[in-house]
Design a protein around this motif. Structure first.
Motif, mmCIF file in Angstrom:
data_model
loop_
_atom_site.group_PDB
_atom_site.id
_atom_site.type_symbol
_atom_site.label_atom_id
_atom_site.label_comp_id
_atom_site.label_asym_id
_atom_site.label_seq_id
_atom_site.Cartn_x
_atom_site.Cartn_y
_atom_site.Cartn_z
ATOM 1 N N ASP A 62 0.838 -1.190 0.000
ATOM 2 C CA ASP A 62 0.000 0.000 0.000
ATOM 3 C C ASP A 62 0.877 1.246 0.000
ATOM 4 O OD1 ASP A 62 -2.287 1.496 -0.058
ATOM 5 O OD2 ASP A 62 -2.825 1.188 2.028
ATOM 6 N N LEU A 63 0.357 2.300 -0.540
ATOM 7 C CA LEU A 63 1.038 3.588 -0.591
ATOM 8 C C LEU A 63 0.276 4.537 0.327
ATOM 9 C CD1 LEU A 63 3.193 5.349 -1.990
ATOM 10 C CD2 LEU A 63 1.509 5.816 -3.766
ATOM 11 N N GLU A 64 0.948 4.998 1.381
ATOM 12 C CA GLU A 64 0.347 5.939 2.325
ATOM 13 C C GLU A 64 1.243 7.163 2.416
ATOM 14 O OE1 GLU A 64 -0.256 3.999 6.051
ATOM 15 O OE2 GLU A 64 -1.680 2.555 5.218
ATOM 16 N N GLU A 65 0.736 8.246 1.839
ATOM 17 C CA GLU A 65 1.493 9.490 1.745
ATOM 18 C C GLU A 65 2.835 9.216 1.065
ATOM 19 O OE1 GLU A 65 1.467 11.800 5.316
ATOM 20 O OE2 GLU A 65 -0.646 11.366 5.671
ATOM 21 N N LYS A 66 3.949 9.340 1.768
ATOM 22 C CA LYS A 66 5.257 9.144 1.135
ATOM 23 C C LYS A 66 5.913 7.832 1.556
ATOM 24 C CE LYS A 66 6.183 14.003 0.453
ATOM 25 N NZ LYS A 66 7.130 15.091 0.580
ATOM 26 N N ARG A 67 5.090 6.870 2.021
ATOM 27 C CA ARG A 67 5.639 5.596 2.478
ATOM 28 C C ARG A 67 4.982 4.434 1.766
ATOM 29 N NH1 ARG A 67 4.862 4.930 8.650
ATOM 30 N NH2 ARG A 67 3.002 4.143 7.674
ATOM 31 N N LEU A 68 5.777 3.394 1.503
ATOM 32 C CA LEU A 68 5.245 2.129 1.042
ATOM 33 C C LEU A 68 5.044 1.258 2.271
ATOM 34 C CD1 LEU A 68 7.335 1.251 -2.124
ATOM 35 C CD2 LEU A 68 4.925 1.838 -2.019
ATOM 36 N N VAL A 69 3.869 0.683 2.398
ATOM 37 C CA VAL A 69 3.537 -0.141 3.550
ATOM 38 C C VAL A 69 3.338 -1.576 3.081
ATOM 39 C CG1 VAL A 69 1.888 -0.502 5.418
ATOM 40 C CG2 VAL A 69 2.432 1.820 4.660
#
Length: 82
Positions: A62-69
């Motif tokens: 998942d992409l959350e703001e500027k992070r890959l989760v």
């Protein structure tokens, strides 16, 4: 590497199929359907421009703001070389 997150799959399916059929379709199926259509068109357009590479639909990322989760059960659902 590029990451693309589709956030309106359910609305797109609803617009194309109508509210009644959309209500019967699970969200996961909506996402997979939109991803598959997008991959097909993306490959067609990139190949037409002479680009070569690989593209994949990945579950559990998942992409959350500027992070890959990374979630549990990370897997490549579909992989294509063009």
């Amino acid at each position: 590497m590029l990451v693309l997150k589709i956030t309106n799959a359910r609305e797109l399916v609803s617009a194309k199929l109508g509210r009644f059929l959309e209500a019967l379709t699970p969200d996961a199926l909506d996402e997979k359907t939109v991803e598959d259509i997008l991959l097909k068109e993306l490959i067609k357009n990139l190949a037409a421009e002479g680009l070569k590479g690989e593209v994949a639909a990945v579950h559990g990322l998942d992409l959350e703001e500027k992070r890959l989760v990374l979630g549990d059960g990370l897997q490549v659902r579909r992989h294509e070389t063009f």
